[in-house]
Design an enzyme around this catalytic site. Structure first.
Site, PDB file in Angstrom:
ATOM      1  N   GLY A  95       0.024  -1.480   0.138  1.00  0.00           N
ATOM      2  CA  GLY A  95       0.081  -0.176   0.123  1.00  0.00           C
ATOM      3  C   GLY A  95       0.924   1.353   0.452  1.00  0.00           C
ATOM      4  O   GLY A  95       0.550   2.207   0.339  1.00  0.00           O
ATOM      5  N   TRP A 153       2.310   2.476  -2.906  1.00  0.00           N
ATOM      6  CA  TRP A 153       2.138   3.506  -3.697  1.00  0.00           C
ATOM      7  C   TRP A 153       0.409   4.332  -3.284  1.00  0.00           C
ATOM      8  O   TRP A 153       0.283   5.869  -3.870  1.00  0.00           O
ATOM      9  CB  TRP A 153       1.944   2.672  -4.666  1.00  0.00           C
ATOM     10  CG  TRP A 153       3.410   2.784  -5.658  1.00  0.00           C
ATOM     11  CD1 TRP A 153       4.957   2.906  -4.835  1.00  0.00           C
ATOM     12  CD2 TRP A 153       3.796   2.519  -6.938  1.00  0.00           C
ATOM     13  NE1 TRP A 153       5.672   2.671  -5.642  1.00  0.00           N
ATOM     14  CE2 TRP A 153       4.941   2.213  -6.734  1.00  0.00           C
ATOM     15  CE3 TRP A 153       2.709   2.574  -8.036  1.00  0.00           C
ATOM     16  CZ2 TRP A 153       5.286   2.092  -8.266  1.00  0.00           C
ATOM     17  CZ3 TRP A 153       3.924   2.460  -9.484  1.00  0.00           C
ATOM     18  CH2 TRP A 153       5.279   2.690  -9.019  1.00  0.00           C
ATOM     19  N   ASP A 205      -4.733  -5.916  -5.257  1.00  0.00           N
ATOM     20  CA  ASP A 205      -3.746  -6.524  -5.217  1.00  0.00           C
ATOM     21  C   ASP A 205      -4.629  -8.052  -5.147  1.00  0.00           C
ATOM     22  O   ASP A 205      -5.525  -8.386  -5.002  1.00  0.00           O
ATOM     23  CB  ASP A 205      -2.769  -6.354  -4.393  1.00  0.00           C
ATOM     24  CG  ASP A 205      -1.244  -6.549  -4.588  1.00  0.00           C
ATOM     25  OD1 ASP A 205      -1.144  -5.838  -4.884  1.00  0.00           O
ATOM     26  OD2 ASP A 205      -1.279  -8.463  -3.956  1.00  0.00           O
ATOM     27  N   ASP A 230      -7.077 -10.404  -9.097  1.00  0.00           N
ATOM     28  CA  ASP A 230      -6.333 -11.160  -9.829  1.00  0.00           C
ATOM     29  C   ASP A 230      -6.430 -10.225 -10.939  1.00  0.00           C
ATOM     30  O   ASP A 230      -7.258 -10.582 -12.107  1.00  0.00           O
ATOM     31  CB  ASP A 230      -6.301 -12.526  -9.788  1.00  0.00           C
ATOM     32  CG  ASP A 230      -5.032 -12.758 -11.161  1.00  0.00           C
ATOM     33  OD1 ASP A 230      -4.692 -12.300 -11.715  1.00  0.00           O
ATOM     34  OD2 ASP A 230      -4.816 -14.006 -11.743  1.00  0.00           O
ATOM     35  N   ASP A 248       2.611  -1.726 -10.669  1.00  0.00           N
ATOM     36  CA  ASP A 248       3.450  -2.110  -9.901  1.00  0.00           C
ATOM     37  C   ASP A 248       4.132  -4.150  -9.664  1.00  0.00           C
ATOM     38  O   ASP A 248       4.741  -3.861  -8.981  1.00  0.00           O
ATOM     39  CB  ASP A 248       4.245  -1.364  -8.647  1.00  0.00           C
ATOM     40  CG  ASP A 248       5.751  -1.402  -8.519  1.00  0.00           C
ATOM     41  OD1 ASP A 248       6.253  -0.636  -9.110  1.00  0.00           O
ATOM     42  OD2 ASP A 248       5.316  -1.390  -6.680  1.00  0.00           O
ATOM     43  N   LYS A 286       6.109  -1.368 -14.747  1.00  0.00           N
ATOM     44  CA  LYS A 286       7.545  -1.939 -13.784  1.00  0.00           C
ATOM     45  C   LYS A 286       6.515  -2.765 -14.399  1.00  0.00           C
ATOM     46  O   LYS A 286       6.418  -3.762 -14.492  1.00  0.00           O
ATOM     47  CB  LYS A 286       6.966  -1.842 -12.233  1.00  0.00           C
ATOM     48  CG  LYS A 286       8.248  -2.592 -11.683  1.00  0.00           C
ATOM     49  CD  LYS A 286       8.222  -3.561 -11.209  1.00  0.00           C
ATOM     50  CE  LYS A 286       7.909  -4.224  -9.749  1.00  0.00           C
ATOM     51  NZ  LYS A 286       8.687  -3.352  -8.888  1.00  0.00           N
TER      52      LYS A 286
HETATM   53  N1  SAM Z   1       3.670  -0.689  -5.095  1.00  0.00           N
HETATM   54  C1  SAM Z   1       3.198  -1.898  -4.119  1.00  0.00           C
HETATM   55  C2  SAM Z   1       3.504  -0.857  -3.188  1.00  0.00           C
HETATM   56  O1  SAM Z   1       4.024  -0.119  -3.061  1.00  0.00           O
HETATM   57  O2  SAM Z   1       2.999  -0.931  -1.547  1.00  0.00           O
HETATM   58  C3  SAM Z   1       4.385  -2.826  -3.916  1.00  0.00           C
HETATM   59  C4  SAM Z   1       3.842  -3.840  -5.084  1.00  0.00           C
HETATM   60  S1  SAM Z   1       4.351  -5.242  -5.187  1.00  0.00           S
HETATM   61  C5  SAM Z   1       6.134  -4.746  -5.755  1.00  0.00           C
HETATM   62  C6  SAM Z   1       3.677  -6.511  -6.186  1.00  0.00           C
HETATM   63  C7  SAM Z   1       2.676  -6.658  -5.964  1.00  0.00           C
HETATM   64  O3  SAM Z   1       1.924  -7.573  -7.412  1.00  0.00           O
HETATM   65  C8  SAM Z   1       2.716  -7.725  -5.553  1.00  0.00           C
HETATM   66  O4  SAM Z   1       1.650  -7.362  -3.895  1.00  0.00           O
HETATM   67  C9  SAM Z   1       2.009  -9.029  -6.206  1.00  0.00           C
HETATM   68  O5  SAM Z   1       1.111  -9.789  -5.314  1.00  0.00           O
HETATM   69  C10 SAM Z   1       1.334  -8.315  -6.476  1.00  0.00           C
HETATM   70  N2  SAM Z   1       0.791  -8.741  -8.085  1.00  0.00           N
HETATM   71  C11 SAM Z   1       1.598  -9.833  -9.004  1.00  0.00           C
HETATM   72  N3  SAM Z   1       0.930 -10.473  -9.564  1.00  0.00           N
HETATM   73  C12 SAM Z   1      -0.728  -9.373  -9.798  1.00  0.00           C
HETATM   74  C13 SAM Z   1      -1.883 -10.466 -10.048  1.00  0.00           C
HETATM   75  N4  SAM Z   1      -1.917 -11.064 -10.965  1.00  0.00           N
HETATM   76  N5  SAM Z   1      -3.190  -9.850  -9.583  1.00  0.00           N
HETATM   77  C14 SAM Z   1      -3.234  -8.516  -8.902  1.00  0.00           C
HETATM   78  N6  SAM Z   1      -1.865  -8.014  -8.188  1.00  0.00           N
HETATM   79  C15 SAM Z   1      -1.521  -9.002  -9.095  1.00  0.00           C
END
Ligand code: SAM
Length: 207
Positions: A34, A36, A58, A79, A104, A158
């Site tokens: 969270g 961002w 997420d 998802d 991200d 990203k």
């Molecule tokens: N921007 C976030 C923050 O500042 O707190 C950090 C994001 S973290 C690097 C990447 C996130 O992408 C993870 O929490 C992961 O669960 C999510 N993610 C990966 N594949 C996903 C999908 N198919 N659907 C939703 N979220 C996904």
């Protein structure tokens, strides 16, 4: 404080490109834990000035509310790979879509470089397809025909650097007024992550 260091990447991107402004409607894909969401909400300006909206999505639940987040911030556990665009639009202010889309998202890193890069491209491509809808030349699937990003809107993705990630940059170019790459200072030197910044979605892109 911020719930994760990743906040500083968006802070830097905001400083340089001002994607989020007071009144923006922001879709944050892969928003957990969270950080961002915190930066996005701060970028909307004070709550009493009104306006602005943030929806974070997420796979993981976000423990809300992180500090700096107020009633303008909403979250959804889903998802993104299978979430239909019409559902996202139905959750946007006045069902008009979003003016800023941030992704991200990244896979849980396997350590196998080519596999991680391929998954990262899949997630990035999904963000792009959701944003522009059926106009996408790589549009493949489901019922997501309407783009979720408003004309004039901005998209941040990203990616892990690879040949395919460069291709997303090429594919996105005709759709936007400006597209650039940025490697935030807060990124670890060993990381291959890089952000594609697409600004100003065109009404009728010539592909
Ligand atoms: N921007 C976030 C923050 O500042 O707190 C950090 C994001 S973290 C690097 C990447 C996130 O992408 C993870 O929490 C992961 O669960 C999510 N993610 C990966 N594949 C996903 C999908 N198919 N659907 C939703 N979220 C996904």
């Amino acid at each position: 404080g911020y719930v994760a260091r990743s906040a500083f990447k968006l802070v830097q991107i905001q400083k340089q490109h001002k994607l989020i402004k007071p009144g923006s409607s922001v879709l944050d894909l892969g928003c957990a834990p969270g950080a961002w969401l915190q930066v996005a909400c701060q970028s909307l300006g004070p709550l009493q000035n009104g306006g602005g909206f943030v929806l974070g999505v997420d796979l993981k639940k976000v423990k809300v509310p992180p500090l700096h987040c107020d009633s303008r911030v909403h979250t959804l556990s889903a998802d993104v790979m299978t979430l239909p665009s019409h559902h996202l639009i139905s959750l946007s202010p006045k069902q008009k879509g979003f003016s800023v889309i941030l992704s991200d998202m990244c896979p849980s890193v396997s350590g196998i470089t080519t596999k991680d890069a391929a998954l990262s491209v899949e997630l990035g491509m999904r963000a792009f397809n959701l944003a522009v809808g059926k106009a996408s030349p790589v549009y493949a699937d489901d019922d997501s025909s309407t783009g979720v990003l408003q004309v004039g809107g901005h998209l941040l993705i990203k990616l892990l650097e690879s040949e395919d990630s460069k291709e997303i940059g090429q594919i996105s170019k005709p759709f936007f007024t400006k597209s650039t790459w940025l490697r935030p200072k807060a990124t670890r030197p060993s990381s291959r992550e890089i952000y594609l910044i697409c600004q100003g979605l065109k009404p009728h892109p010539k592909i």
